[in-house]
Design a protein around this motif. Structure first.
Motif, PDB file in Angstrom:
ATOM      1  N   LYS A  55      41.697  77.725  13.747  1.00  0.00           N
ATOM      2  CA  LYS A  55      41.502  76.320  14.115  1.00  0.00           C
ATOM      3  C   LYS A  55      41.433  76.243  15.634  1.00  0.00           C
ATOM      4  O   LYS A  55      42.363  76.664  16.318  1.00  0.00           O
ATOM      5  CB  LYS A  55      42.631  75.447  13.575  1.00  0.00           C
ATOM      6  CG  LYS A  55      42.485  75.077  12.105  1.00  0.00           C
ATOM      7  CD  LYS A  55      43.581  74.120  11.671  1.00  0.00           C
ATOM      8  CE  LYS A  55      43.362  73.651  10.226  1.00  0.00           C
ATOM      9  NZ  LYS A  55      42.255  72.701  10.113  1.00  0.00           N
ATOM     10  N   VAL A  56      40.330  75.727  16.141  1.00  0.00           N
ATOM     11  CA  VAL A  56      40.117  75.593  17.570  1.00  0.00           C
ATOM     12  C   VAL A  56      40.261  74.109  17.915  1.00  0.00           C
ATOM     13  O   VAL A  56      39.411  73.289  17.549  1.00  0.00           O
ATOM     14  CB  VAL A  56      38.725  76.104  17.976  1.00  0.00           C
ATOM     15  CG1 VAL A  56      38.543  76.025  19.489  1.00  0.00           C
ATOM     16  CG2 VAL A  56      38.508  77.528  17.483  1.00  0.00           C
ATOM     17  N   PHE A  57      41.350  73.762  18.608  1.00  0.00           N
ATOM     18  CA  PHE A  57      41.677  72.368  18.875  1.00  0.00           C
ATOM     19  C   PHE A  57      41.027  71.888  20.171  1.00  0.00           C
ATOM     20  O   PHE A  57      40.741  72.686  21.082  1.00  0.00           O
ATOM     21  CB  PHE A  57      43.196  72.201  18.948  1.00  0.00           C
ATOM     22  CG  PHE A  57      43.882  72.404  17.630  1.00  0.00           C
ATOM     23  CD1 PHE A  57      44.112  71.340  16.774  1.00  0.00           C
ATOM     24  CD2 PHE A  57      44.276  73.675  17.227  1.00  0.00           C
ATOM     25  CE1 PHE A  57      44.736  71.524  15.553  1.00  0.00           C
ATOM     26  CE2 PHE A  57      44.903  73.871  16.004  1.00  0.00           C
ATOM     27  CZ  PHE A  57      45.132  72.792  15.158  1.00  0.00           C
ATOM     28  N   PRO A  58      40.784  70.578  20.287  1.00  0.00           N
ATOM     29  CA  PRO A  58      40.160  70.037  21.492  1.00  0.00           C
ATOM     30  C   PRO A  58      40.923  70.342  22.774  1.00  0.00           C
ATOM     31  O   PRO A  58      40.323  70.450  23.845  1.00  0.00           O
ATOM     32  CB  PRO A  58      40.120  68.523  21.226  1.00  0.00           C
ATOM     33  CG  PRO A  58      40.129  68.399  19.750  1.00  0.00           C
ATOM     34  CD  PRO A  58      40.976  69.543  19.257  1.00  0.00           C
ATOM     35  N   ASN A  59      42.253  70.495  22.684  1.00  0.00           N
ATOM     36  CA  ASN A  59      43.053  70.793  23.883  1.00  0.00           C
ATOM     37  C   ASN A  59      43.060  72.272  24.248  1.00  0.00           C
ATOM     38  O   ASN A  59      43.746  72.680  25.181  1.00  0.00           O
ATOM     39  CB  ASN A  59      44.492  70.291  23.708  1.00  0.00           C
ATOM     40  CG  ASN A  59      45.226  70.978  22.568  1.00  0.00           C
ATOM     41  OD1 ASN A  59      44.702  71.904  21.943  1.00  0.00           O
ATOM     42  ND2 ASN A  59      46.435  70.513  22.277  1.00  0.00           N
ATOM     43  N   GLY A  60      42.309  73.097  23.509  1.00  0.00           N
ATOM     44  CA  GLY A  60      42.220  74.511  23.823  1.00  0.00           C
ATOM     45  C   GLY A  60      43.145  75.401  23.028  1.00  0.00           C
ATOM     46  O   GLY A  60      43.042  76.625  23.112  1.00  0.00           O
ATOM     47  N   HIS A  61      44.050  74.826  22.241  1.00  0.00           N
ATOM     48  CA  HIS A  61      44.930  75.635  21.406  1.00  0.00           C
ATOM     49  C   HIS A  61      44.145  76.250  20.245  1.00  0.00           C
ATOM     50  O   HIS A  61      43.234  75.627  19.711  1.00  0.00           O
ATOM     51  CB  HIS A  61      46.069  74.784  20.844  1.00  0.00           C
ATOM     52  CG  HIS A  61      47.002  74.280  21.886  1.00  0.00           C
ATOM     53  ND1 HIS A  61      48.117  73.522  21.576  1.00  0.00           N
ATOM     54  CD2 HIS A  61      47.020  74.420  23.237  1.00  0.00           C
ATOM     55  CE1 HIS A  61      48.762  73.210  22.693  1.00  0.00           C
ATOM     56  NE2 HIS A  61      48.109  73.736  23.710  1.00  0.00           N
ATOM     57  N   VAL A  62      44.514  77.470  19.890  1.00  0.00           N
ATOM     58  CA  VAL A  62      43.892  78.149  18.762  1.00  0.00           C
ATOM     59  C   VAL A  62      44.985  78.669  17.842  1.00  0.00           C
ATOM     60  O   VAL A  62      45.902  79.354  18.294  1.00  0.00           O
ATOM     61  CB  VAL A  62      43.002  79.330  19.227  1.00  0.00           C
ATOM     62  CG1 VAL A  62      42.420  80.073  18.023  1.00  0.00           C
ATOM     63  CG2 VAL A  62      41.891  78.842  20.143  1.00  0.00           C
ATOM     64  N   SER A  63      44.905  78.334  16.549  1.00  0.00           N
ATOM     65  CA  SER A  63      45.836  78.858  15.549  1.00  0.00           C
ATOM     66  C   SER A  63      45.079  79.750  14.583  1.00  0.00           C
ATOM     67  O   SER A  63      43.902  79.505  14.295  1.00  0.00           O
ATOM     68  CB  SER A  63      46.501  77.719  14.770  1.00  0.00           C
ATOM     69  OG  SER A  63      47.285  76.918  15.625  1.00  0.00           O
ATOM     70  N   MET A  64      45.763  80.792  14.083  1.00  0.00           N
ATOM     71  CA  MET A  64      45.110  81.763  13.214  1.00  0.00           C
ATOM     72  C   MET A  64      45.991  82.107  12.017  1.00  0.00           C
ATOM     73  O   MET A  64      47.210  82.169  12.133  1.00  0.00           O
ATOM     74  CB  MET A  64      44.818  83.059  13.992  1.00  0.00           C
ATOM     75  CG  MET A  64      43.929  82.878  15.196  1.00  0.00           C
ATOM     76  SD  MET A  64      43.805  84.394  16.172  1.00  0.00           S
ATOM     77  CE  MET A  64      43.118  85.503  14.956  1.00  0.00           C
ATOM     78  N   TRP A  65      45.333  82.337  10.876  1.00  0.00           N
ATOM     79  CA  TRP A  65      45.989  82.832   9.675  1.00  0.00           C
ATOM     80  C   TRP A  65      45.098  83.889   9.041  1.00  0.00           C
ATOM     81  O   TRP A  65      43.891  83.888   9.248  1.00  0.00           O
ATOM     82  CB  TRP A  65      46.200  81.713   8.661  1.00  0.00           C
ATOM     83  CG  TRP A  65      47.095  80.596   9.080  1.00  0.00           C
ATOM     84  CD1 TRP A  65      48.426  80.420   8.782  1.00  0.00           C
ATOM     85  CD2 TRP A  65      46.731  79.434   9.836  1.00  0.00           C
ATOM     86  NE1 TRP A  65      48.890  79.246   9.313  1.00  0.00           N
ATOM     87  CE2 TRP A  65      47.882  78.621   9.976  1.00  0.00           C
ATOM     88  CE3 TRP A  65      45.545  79.011  10.446  1.00  0.00           C
ATOM     89  CZ2 TRP A  65      47.873  77.411  10.669  1.00  0.00           C
ATOM     90  CZ3 TRP A  65      45.527  77.810  11.140  1.00  0.00           C
ATOM     91  CH2 TRP A  65      46.682  77.024  11.246  1.00  0.00           C
ATOM     92  N   LYS A  66      45.698  84.759   8.257  1.00  0.00           N
ATOM     93  CA  LYS A  66      44.913  85.724   7.486  1.00  0.00           C
ATOM     94  C   LYS A  66      45.219  85.544   6.001  1.00  0.00           C
ATOM     95  O   LYS A  66      46.380  85.438   5.599  1.00  0.00           O
ATOM     96  CB  LYS A  66      45.216  87.167   7.892  1.00  0.00           C
ATOM     97  CG  LYS A  66      44.427  88.196   7.085  1.00  0.00           C
ATOM     98  CD  LYS A  66      44.852  89.633   7.394  1.00  0.00           C
ATOM     99  CE  LYS A  66      44.197  90.147   8.636  1.00  0.00           C
ATOM    100  NZ  LYS A  66      44.451  91.601   8.815  1.00  0.00           N
TER     101      LYS A  66
END
Length: 247
Positions: free
Chosen positions: A226-237
């Motif tokens: 997930k690439v958020f508008p504030n620049g944060h990125v979350s990842m799952w596998k």
């Protein structure tokens, strides 16, 4: 320019939890941390929803099964690879995807075509796997001592193949174009073991060498970002049940 519309989804719901699958964190660091990606995002307030990317690796080929360095040799899926693709499609049955971007190689396109009824497919040759040069087709274990240091050297083309800096530049460009065309919603990228880590590197701002050395993805695994508008990125596998002992 690439284009599509989209809808965002949450991992907390059942889309990633059919009977035979379970979500697991790719790395605690990736899940918990926030990143300022290399890609410029929209200004705050431009949109509220993140861009969701399903990063899929193509299914197995005969060379994968034999442990051969495949590179940009254009092999097709084998029977196991087709089964893997269909299993992932079943696991993601409730996901609404706006656009699918496979590489231009047959094994990625064949994997993407399993999802074709859901969204348009646009093959991107910029997502093609990296040529392994003189090692192409060799059994990986037999040439590992010589191959691995050269594979992670930014400027080594492995005698007629492609350097890490070259593939990182083109995969980074493809990733930036996809994100620019889809500021929110959901897309799928179908790539390769030497490509998908570089997509992640571009999104979270780590070096190509670190990405190639540390990020692994099996033929039957899906990574969700997930690439958020504030620049944060979350990842799952997403992993298969037989791999749960790893976590």
């Amino acid at each position: 320019m690439l284009s599509a519309t989209r809808k965002s989804l949450s991992l907390r719901h059942s889309i990633f939890a059919p009977r035979h699958l379970l979500m697991a964190a790719l790395m605690a660091f990736f899940v918990a941390a926030s990143f300022v990606p290399a890609i410029a995002t929209s200004a705050p307030g431009a949109h509220d929803e993140p861009l969701t990317i399903y990063l899929v690796r193509h299914g197995q080929t005969d060379w994968n099964k034999e442990g051969r360095l495949q590179g940009d040799t254009d092999n097709s899926l084998n029977a196991t690879g087709r089964s893997q693709a269909y299993a992932n499609a079943e696991a993601l049955a409730n996901v609404q995807v706006d656009h699918i971007y496979p590489s231009g190689l047959a094994r990625a396109i064949e994997t993407a075509e399993v999802f074709a009824a859901r969204a348009p497919i646009t093959p991107l040759t910029m997502l093609n796997e990296r040529s392994r040069g003189k090692y192409e087709g060799e059994v990986a274990e037999e040439v590992a001592d010589e191959f691995r240091p050269r594979f992670t050297d930014l400027d080594d083309d492995m005698d007629g193949g492609e350097s890490l800096s070259s593939i990182a530049n083109r995969v980074g460009l493809a990733t930036r174009e996809i994100v620019a065309s889809h500021p929110s919603g959901t897309v799928m990228i179908v790539g390769h073991s030497g490509v998908n880590p570089l997509v992640i590197a571009e999104l979270i701002g780590i070096s190509p060498v670190k990405a190639i050395e540390e990020i692994r993805q099996g033929n039957d695994e899906v990574i969700k970002l997930k690439v958020f508008p504030n620049g944060h990125v979350s990842m799952w596998k997403m992993v298969q049940e037989h791999e749960l002992e790893m976590f």
